[in-house]
Enzyme design. Structure first.
Site, short mmCIF file in Angstrom:
data_model
loop_
_atom_site.label_atom_id
_atom_site.label_comp_id
_atom_site.label_asym_id
_atom_site.label_seq_id
_atom_site.Cartn_x
_atom_site.Cartn_y
_atom_site.Cartn_z
N ASN A 141 1.11 -1.31 0.05
CA ASN A 141 -0.08 0.38 -0.13
C ASN A 141 0.85 1.11 0.38
OD1 ASN A 141 0.78 -0.45 2.71
ND2 ASN A 141 -0.79 0.20 3.42
N ALA A 187 -0.87 12.49 1.71
CA ALA A 187 -1.09 13.48 2.13
C ALA A 187 -2.49 13.70 2.33
CB ALA A 187 -0.48 14.33 2.38
N GLU A 193 -3.22 -4.45 -3.73
CA GLU A 193 -3.58 -5.56 -4.49
C GLU A 193 -3.55 -4.98 -5.65
OE1 GLU A 193 -4.60 -5.11 -2.02
OE2 GLU A 193 -6.16 -6.64 -0.56
N CYS A 207 -10.76 -3.07 -3.54
CA CYS A 207 -9.85 -4.42 -4.07
C CYS A 207 -10.34 -6.06 -4.57
CB CYS A 207 -8.69 -4.63 -3.24
SG CYS A 207 -7.58 -3.28 -2.67
N1 THU Z 1 -5.46 -1.29 2.23
C1 THU Z 1 -4.59 -2.15 1.70
O1 THU Z 1 -3.84 -2.00 0.70
N2 THU Z 1 -5.22 -3.63 0.76
C2 THU Z 1 -6.82 -3.73 1.12
O2 THU Z 1 -7.11 -4.72 1.02
C3 THU Z 1 -7.23 -3.06 2.68
C4 THU Z 1 -6.73 -1.88 3.39
C5 THU Z 1 -4.80 -0.02 2.47
C6 THU Z 1 -4.93 0.67 2.44
C7 THU Z 1 -4.74 2.06 3.42
O3 THU Z 1 -3.13 2.28 3.30
C8 THU Z 1 -4.77 0.98 5.06
O4 THU Z 1 -4.57 -0.63 4.43
C9 THU Z 1 -5.38 1.15 5.98
O5 THU Z 1 -7.01 1.01 5.06
#
Ligand code: THU
Length: 130
Positions: free
Chosen positions: A42, A46, A55, A92
């Site tokens: 992820n 900001a 994903e 996702c």
């Molecule tokens: N996040 C993901 O990378 N994948 C997911 O399926 C759920 C959420 C990330 C987004 C954000 O940076 C952090 O997790 C908190 O929501």
């Protein structure tokens, strides 16, 4: 590539997540139809809505490398210093759906070491498609 090896790739890339706003690190690793592995983490911003999920990064890496379909996707995530069974968020699920087949496996492991395996139909029933 075993499930454990794929999950290890997800856990490893998770360390590279840029998540100063949520401190919730996520890594994803995709095994594609060619047997190649693609990873993503992820990347927050900001301007919060501009952040992207692990994903989506892994899917972009797959496409850029010439892969077309997701055979297996392993996801690892949790608050800083923790792991838990991190199933993909709603958005996702739709992204995965685009490149998934009926037998695509979406795999996560909980803190007790128990695997959870899903199909995209499990996670996104009655899905939207054109
Ligand atoms: N996040 C993901 O990378 N994948 C997911 O399926 C759920 C959420 C990330 C987004 C954000 O940076 C952090 O997790 C908190 O929501």
């Amino acid at each position: 590539m075993t499930d454990d090896e794929l999950l290890e790739r997800a856990r490893s890339v998770r360390e590279k997540a840029y998540c100063p706003y949520s401190n919730f690190r996520v890594g994803a690793a995709i095994l594609d139809e060619n047997g190649d592995v693609h990873v993503g983490c992820n990347v927050e911003n900001a301007a919060y809505p501009q952040g992207s999920c692990a994903e989506v990064g892994a899917i972009a890496a797959m496409l850029a490398a010439g892969g077309k379909r997701i055979v297996t996707i392993a996801i690892a995530g949790g608050d800083e210093g923790q792991t838990r069974a991190c199933t993909p968020c709603g958005g996702c699920r739709q992204h995965i759906h685009e490149f998934a087949d009926d037998d695509t496996r979406i795999i996560v492991k909980d803190d007790d070491g128990k695997w959870h395996t899903y199909t995209i139909a499990d996670l996104l029933p009655s899905s939207f498609h054109l």
